[in-house]
Design an enzyme around this catalytic site. Structure first.
Site, PDB file in Angstrom:
ATOM      1  N   LYS A   1      -2.456  -1.950  -3.167  1.00 16.19           N
ATOM      2  CA  LYS A   1      -3.489  -1.086  -2.575  1.00 16.19           C
ATOM      3  C   LYS A   1      -3.077   0.374  -2.752  1.00 16.19           C
ATOM      4  CE  LYS A   1      -5.951  -0.116   1.724  1.00 16.19           C
ATOM      5  NZ  LYS A   1      -6.613  -0.686   2.890  1.00 16.19           N
TER       6      LYS A   1
ATOM      7  N   GLU B   1       0.815  -1.225   0.000  1.00 15.96           N
ATOM      8  CA  GLU B   1       0.000   0.000   0.000  1.00 15.96           C
ATOM      9  C   GLU B   1       0.846   1.271   0.000  1.00 15.96           C
ATOM     10  OE1 GLU B   1      -2.568   0.584   3.424  1.00 15.96           O
ATOM     11  OE2 GLU B   1      -3.605   2.248   2.473  1.00 15.96           O
TER      12      GLU B   1
HETATM   13  P1  13P Z   1      -9.194   4.240   4.235  1.00 18.57           P
HETATM   14  O1  13P Z   1     -10.058   3.528   3.242  1.00 18.57           O
HETATM   15  O2  13P Z   1      -9.962   4.877   5.362  1.00 18.57           O
HETATM   16  O3  13P Z   1      -8.207   5.168   3.566  1.00 18.57           O
HETATM   17  O4  13P Z   1      -8.336   3.134   4.975  1.00 18.57           O
HETATM   18  C1  13P Z   1      -7.728   2.150   4.242  1.00 18.57           C
HETATM   19  C2  13P Z   1      -6.477   1.725   4.891  1.00 18.57           C
HETATM   20  O5  13P Z   1      -6.293   0.564   5.168  1.00 18.57           O
HETATM   21  C3  13P Z   1      -5.449   2.738   5.167  1.00 18.57           C
HETATM   22  O6  13P Z   1      -4.258   2.110   5.533  1.00 18.57           O
END
Ligand code: 13P
Length: 345
Positions: free
Chosen positions: A219, A177
């Protein structure tokens, strides 16, 4: 890893019509969410709230996996069943956040590096034994005056790759991510450039670190106008630019892309994902969701720490998940926001 097929797990997480619930808020983040509804962030309230989410009936129709926090993966439901088992009985895969947060990056004012590599191999072994099937690590990239720097992008890409290869070694599917934040007044074009540069560096590092792309998920943020930008891109533009950006830098071997919501409203996060899945063009990856706030806002605001609201909060969560499930097929419409919420939770 014996008995585990990471490729099948990655594919199962991005199965048609389904996505991920991110419920891995760290202690400071869950406190922020609870402060907003005037609920104390203590262990019992956090447990009660996560139980509400995980025991919502029928959720596996739209939710394939849940990302847990270290405290949560060790907690149990009221009847003594570990949360991991509660999820497994629902047909939902448990996953775990393994990073230890974004800290200031030395030598780079205003930029951050995510920590948590020390001792990670041992922690991964423990999480696997606790029942996790996948892991998540979040890097934060900020757009601002002369930032992001290549230094910050590359340092975070390196950490993401180290995390990913260690996860695969442990028999866990890594969710990589790199989040380019939507805070600021930057244009959608600036977001496009920062996102492309970030993903380019991330995939370069993943390749160098010998990460198997078939056994991971990405992500990312969507490509959006900054929150404070006077010129806000519309849904069609966001969908087009996001898919164009990803198309340039994300190899086709990656089975799925699970977007974060990043502070978009519930409706916008759903509409943007829907528009991407409604595009005519063919792309090699599944386009799905891994939303925290955009799935939890309705249940959180309905619950407000009151046990009498649990059933309604579960209905609100089920409905939001259902709308995002529809967005996986490009079949969401605004009218669905107003449909009566089924009495099923
Ligand atoms: P949000 O969808 O609230 O951005 O959170 C996703 C997430 O896992 C952030 O690390």
């Amino acid at each position: 890893m014996a008995g585990r097929d990471l490729e099948s797990t990655a594919k199962a997480i991005v199965a048609k019509g389904k996505g991920i619930l991110a419920a891995d808020e760290s202690f400071p983040t869950i406190k922020k969410r609870f402060d907003a509804i005037n609920v104390e962030s203590c262990e019992s309230n956090r447990r009660a709230y996560r139980q509400l989410l995980f025991t919502t009936r029928g959720i596996s129709e739209f939710i394939s996996g849940v990302i847990l926090f270290d405290e949560t993966i060790r907690q149990k439901a009221d009847d003594g069943t570990p949360f991991v088992q509660v999820l497994q009985r629902q047909g939902v895969l448990p996953g775990i956040k393994v990073d230890q947060g974004a800290k200031p990056l030395a030598g780079a004012a205003g930029e951050k590096i995510t920590e948590g590599l020390d001792g990670l191999r041992d922690r991964l072994t423990e999480y696997r034994e606790l029942g996790a099937h996948f892991t998540k690590w979040r890097a934060v990239i900020t757009i601002g005056d002369r930032i992001p720097s290549q230094y910050c992008i590359d340092a975070n890409a390196e950490a993401l790759a180290r995390f990913a290869v260690l996860s695969q070694e442990a028999g866990l599917v890594p969710i990589v991510e790199p989040e380019v934040l939507m805070d600021g007044d930057h244009t959608i074009q600036q977001c496009f450039e920062a996102t492309a540069a970030t993903l380019h560096s991330v995939f370069n590092s993943l390749f160098e670190h010998r990460v198997m792309l078939e056994r991971m998920l990405l992500k990312p943020n969507m490509v959006l106008s900054g929150k404070a930008c006077p010129q806000q891109a519309n849904v069609e533009e966001v969908a087009r630019e996001t898919v164009r950006c990803l198309g340039r830098v994300v190899p086709g071997a990656v089975p799925g892309i699970v977007f974060l919501s990043g502070g978009q409203s519930n409706e916008t996060a759903t509409a943007n994902l829907n528009a991407m899945n409604a595009l005519d063009e063919v792309h090699p990856w599944q386009l799905s969701f891994s939303y925290g706030r955009a799935l939890q806002d309705p249940p959180l605001k309905t619950w407000r720490g009151n046990a009498a609201n649990i059933q309604r909060a579960q209905q609100a969560f089920h409905h939001r998940a259902k709308l995002n499930g529809a967005a996986r097929y490009g079949k969401y419409s605004v009218e669905m926001e107003r449909e009566p919420v089924a009495e099923r939770a």
